[in-house]
Design a protein around this motif. Structure first.
Motif, short mmCIF file in Angstrom:
data_model
loop_
_atom_site.label_atom_id
_atom_site.label_comp_id
_atom_site.label_asym_id
_atom_site.label_seq_id
_atom_site.Cartn_x
_atom_site.Cartn_y
_atom_site.Cartn_z
N PRO A 1 29.53 12.04 28.79
CA PRO A 1 28.26 12.08 28.27
C PRO A 1 28.08 12.06 26.52
O PRO A 1 27.23 11.58 25.87
N LEU A 2 28.97 13.10 26.11
CA LEU A 2 29.09 13.26 24.67
C LEU A 2 29.30 11.95 23.92
O LEU A 2 28.89 11.53 22.84
N MET A 3 30.52 11.26 24.19
CA MET A 3 31.08 10.12 23.79
C MET A 3 29.77 8.95 23.78
O MET A 3 29.63 8.03 23.00
N ARG A 4 29.04 8.86 25.30
CA ARG A 4 28.14 8.10 25.38
C ARG A 4 27.00 8.23 24.21
O ARG A 4 26.61 7.27 23.84
N ALA A 5 26.47 9.42 23.90
CA ALA A 5 25.78 9.55 22.99
C ALA A 5 26.11 9.12 21.48
O ALA A 5 25.64 8.65 20.74
N SER A 6 27.51 9.50 21.15
CA SER A 6 28.14 8.93 19.98
C SER A 6 27.98 7.16 19.81
O SER A 6 27.63 6.63 18.83
N PHE A 7 28.23 6.86 21.17
CA PHE A 7 28.10 5.21 21.09
C PHE A 7 26.64 4.65 20.99
O PHE A 7 26.68 3.79 20.15
N VAL A 8 25.80 5.36 21.47
CA VAL A 8 24.36 4.92 21.30
C VAL A 8 23.95 5.05 19.94
O VAL A 8 23.35 4.28 19.30
N GLU A 9 24.56 6.28 19.17
CA GLU A 9 24.06 6.54 17.69
C GLU A 9 24.75 5.19 17.02
O GLU A 9 24.42 4.67 16.21
N LEU A 10 25.99 4.67 17.60
CA LEU A 10 26.85 3.75 16.72
C LEU A 10 25.93 2.33 16.89
O LEU A 10 25.86 1.42 15.99
N LEU A 11 25.35 2.12 18.12
CA LEU A 11 24.57 0.97 18.46
C LEU A 11 23.39 1.04 17.65
O LEU A 11 22.99 -0.27 17.04
N GLU A 12 22.92 2.18 17.34
CA GLU A 12 21.81 1.98 16.44
C GLU A 12 21.96 1.78 15.15
O GLU A 12 21.30 1.18 14.35
N GLU A 13 23.19 2.28 14.74
CA GLU A 13 23.73 1.66 13.20
C GLU A 13 23.72 0.26 13.22
O GLU A 13 23.51 -0.48 12.21
N GLU A 14 24.33 -0.38 14.11
CA GLU A 14 24.40 -2.05 14.39
C GLU A 14 22.96 -2.43 14.35
O GLU A 14 22.93 -3.62 13.73
N LYS A 15 22.13 -2.06 15.05
CA LYS A 15 20.68 -2.70 15.21
C LYS A 15 20.27 -2.66 13.89
O LYS A 15 19.37 -3.60 13.45
N LYS A 16 20.29 -1.60 13.32
CA LYS A 16 19.76 -1.28 11.61
C LYS A 16 20.31 -2.54 10.80
O LYS A 16 19.77 -2.82 9.73
N LYS A 17 21.34 -3.07 11.21
CA LYS A 17 22.23 -4.02 10.36
C LYS A 17 21.43 -5.53 10.59
O LYS A 17 21.73 -6.33 10.06
#
Length: 305
Positions: A163-179
């Motif tokens: 679950p902790l790493m899933r949250a980190s991945f979602v954060e990473l995906l948000e970075e990609e979306k902002k690009k």
């Protein structure tokens, strides 16, 4: 908006009712599009076809106007892909594998890869073949995203992550979306899709049964409330009022009601006339919406709660 990924009446028939049948959808530039369904519904077949690994029996799929089967080599140069089943080539360590991938793609700046390695708490120096499923998944994520491609196709990208790493991945995906990346992501985790996607398609038995906007689900025109009254008298009086009742629990003096957005003020004004113990809103979620779809129920039925 420009269409980046187009699937048009796609057909792949494996026989005995297995496959993907007459699937059609579009992913627009800068959109994050979710693709959900139970295991075996056809998610991976569709994504592998978009990557050019599977030849369709009918219909077509394209990326930026390029046919996914005929032009698959060109498409692969522009897409970051995480497969549903990860099988790495022979490399002594994750570091060696990532360096080989970088060399193939002529990537010299590994700063973004290092950023992802830190976010995902990946130890790339570990033996590639002996890595846990979660570590292999993290390595695949870094490999897919490190060249900063404009298009991402992700097949169950958080499989094996805690679950902790899933949250980190979602954060990473948000970075990609902002690009401004265009992202197509399959998943069976509704909360993950709800947190990241703009639109979502449900595939059931190889057929797309519904495509919905996540915002429309979250901000549904009807609100659903659970109310409990202190007394039996208040409960019985309330259920005779002109309110749309969804479900009754007389033994608990509870009622679940549906209220249109335009009637919210009138609804709360009405409640002042009753001895209310508590009031809570039941949120509309993607999970509830698609559970209804699997049961074949309409949007107006009480199963949404």
């Amino acid at each position: 908006m420009k269409t980046v990924i187009r699937v048009d009446h796609f057909l792949k028939d494996y026989g005995n009712g297995r496959g993907v049948f007459d699937a059609s959808f579009e992913v627009m530039q800068g959109e994050t599009f979710g693709f959900v369904g139970i295991n075996g519904a056809g998610k991976t077949t569709t994504l592998r076809s978009i990557m050019g690994f599977i030849r369709p029996d009918g219909g077509s799929a394209s990326v930026n106007g390029l046919d996914c089967w005929r032009d698959s080599a060109k498409i692969k140069k522009t897409v970051g892909y995480i497969p549903g089943e990860i099988a790495f080539p022979d490399s002594p360590t994750g570091t060696a594998f990532l360096k080989r991938q970088a060399d193939l793609m002529r990537l010299t700046d590994m700063s973004y890869a290092e950023h992802m390695i830190s976010m995902l708490q990946l130890d790339p120096t570990a033996n590639l073949k002996r890595m846990s499923k979660g570590m292999k998944q993290k390595t695949a994520i870094v490999a897919a995203l490190m060249c900063d491609p404009d298009i991402l196709i992700l097949d169950e990208p958080t499989t094996g992550l805690d679950p902790l790493m899933r949250a980190s991945f979602v954060e990473l995906l948000e970075e990609e979306k902002k690009k401004g990346k265009t992202i197509l992501m399959s998943s069976h985790m509704f909360d993950e899709v709800e947190d990241t996607c703009d639109r979502v398609a449900l595939i059931k038995d190889g057929r797309i049964s519904s495509i919905v906007s996540v915002e429309e689900i979250k901000h549904h025109k009807d609100k659903t409330y659970k109310i409990e009254f202190h007394t039996k008298e208040s409960y019985e009086s309330f259920i005779t009022s002109k309110i749309e009742l969804e479900r009754l629990k007389p033994e608990l003096h509870q009622v679940i009601v549906k209220v249109c957005d335009g009637d919210i003020n009138s609804f709360f004004k009405l409640l002042k006339n009753y001895d209310v113990k508590f009031l809570s809103e039941i949120k509309h979620t993607l999970d509830n919406y698609f559970k209804k779809q699997y049961k074949g129920e309409s949007d107006d039925e009480s199963s949404i709660i």
